[in-house]
Design a protein around this motif. Structure first.
Motif, PDB file in Angstrom:
ATOM      1  N   PHE A  22       0.903  -1.390  -0.248  1.00  0.00           N
ATOM      2  CA  PHE A  22       0.087   0.019   0.023  1.00  0.00           C
ATOM      3  C   PHE A  22       1.083   1.196   0.020  1.00  0.00           C
ATOM      4  CE2 PHE A  22      -4.047  -1.855   2.184  1.00  0.00           C
ATOM      5  CZ  PHE A  22      -4.263  -2.673   1.164  1.00  0.00           C
ATOM      6  N   LYS A  23       1.818   1.101   0.707  1.00  0.00           N
ATOM      7  CA  LYS A  23       2.893   2.330   0.878  1.00  0.00           C
ATOM      8  C   LYS A  23       3.705   2.511  -0.476  1.00  0.00           C
ATOM      9  CE  LYS A  23       2.951   2.857   5.839  1.00  0.00           C
ATOM     10  NZ  LYS A  23       3.784   2.704   7.306  1.00  0.00           N
ATOM     11  N   PRO A  26       0.964   3.301  -3.806  1.00  0.00           N
ATOM     12  CA  PRO A  26      -0.480   3.834  -3.635  1.00  0.00           C
ATOM     13  C   PRO A  26      -1.260   3.969  -4.760  1.00  0.00           C
ATOM     14  CG  PRO A  26       1.201   5.378  -3.467  1.00  0.00           C
ATOM     15  CD  PRO A  26       1.952   4.063  -3.911  1.00  0.00           C
ATOM     16  N   LYS A  69      -4.184   0.653   6.113  1.00  0.00           N
ATOM     17  CA  LYS A  69      -4.131   1.498   4.980  1.00  0.00           C
ATOM     18  C   LYS A  69      -3.276   2.657   5.629  1.00  0.00           C
ATOM     19  CE  LYS A  69      -7.457   3.620   3.143  1.00  0.00           C
ATOM     20  NZ  LYS A  69      -8.988   3.893   2.694  1.00  0.00           N
ATOM     21  N   LEU A  74      -6.759   7.859   2.299  1.00  0.00           N
ATOM     22  CA  LEU A  74      -6.311   7.391   1.231  1.00  0.00           C
ATOM     23  C   LEU A  74      -7.284   6.358   0.508  1.00  0.00           C
ATOM     24  CD1 LEU A  74      -3.608   7.664  -0.592  1.00  0.00           C
ATOM     25  CD2 LEU A  74      -2.825   5.799   0.535  1.00  0.00           C
ATOM     26  N   LEU A  76      -7.469   3.783  -1.866  1.00  0.00           N
ATOM     27  CA  LEU A  76      -6.605   2.645  -2.733  1.00  0.00           C
ATOM     28  C   LEU A  76      -7.658   1.898  -3.379  1.00  0.00           C
ATOM     29  CD1 LEU A  76      -4.516   1.576   0.332  1.00  0.00           C
ATOM     30  CD2 LEU A  76      -3.834   2.871  -1.507  1.00  0.00           C
TER      31      LEU A  76
END
Length: 163
Positions: A22-23, A26, A69, A74, A76
């Motif tokens: 996720f990081k 993104p 998350k 954010l 996603l």
């Protein structure tokens, strides 16, 4: 848009790989996939709450995705799938049909003698797929890359391959 596959087995290792993906990516589409032998798409058992195993697994995967998350605001792009069968063959089909660009998966530091002899799922993934595979140890957290090292067995006599 890049398609990232994150195999999920609900261990701390795969959860950390999900957080990492996720990081690190993104803006990608995150395909979170759990492969199981025990859940059958037809005739699944029904629980008291009226939910079947597939629904419970899917909801658990979605809940876990939300909990890791990096920023709650954010947005996603997440797709959750549960496949039934042998892990590598079903992941291979999924990678082909969904045009997956990269796999991000958790890995452990310690393995049993049994695993050292027969191998692990992460070893099988590395040996099977021709797309990049990023193995994320449990203690790792995402930081922007400063330097990248690429190991390759490209024959330098064929310069067209390098271009």
């Amino acid at each position: 848009m890049k398609n990232i596959l994150i195999p999920m087995d609900f261990t701390d290792d795969s959860t950390n790989a999900l957080r990492y993906a996720f990081k690190a990516f993104p803006k990608a589409k995150h395909h979170i996939v759990h492969v199981t032998h025990g859940v059958r798409p037809r005739g699944v058992e029904v629980y008291e709450q009226g939910e079947n195993k597939l629904t419970i697994l899917r909801n658990a995967m979605l809940s876990l995705s939300k909990s890791v998350k990096p920023e709650k605001s954010l947005d996603l792009n997440i797709e959750v799938n549960i496949l039934n069968g042998e892990v590598i063959s079903y992941l291979r089909k999924y990678v082909e049909t969904e045009s997956i660009d990269q796999i991000v998966m958790g890995t452990r530091n310690k393995y049993s003698v049994f695993e050292k002899i027969l191998g692990t799922v992460s070893t099988a993934v590395i040996n099977t797929f021709k797309i990049p595979v990023l193995l994320v140890p449990l203690q790792s957290s995402w930081k922007a890359y400063k330097k990248v090292i690429v190991a390759s067995d490209i024959n330098l006599q064929n310069t067209e391959t390098v271009k």
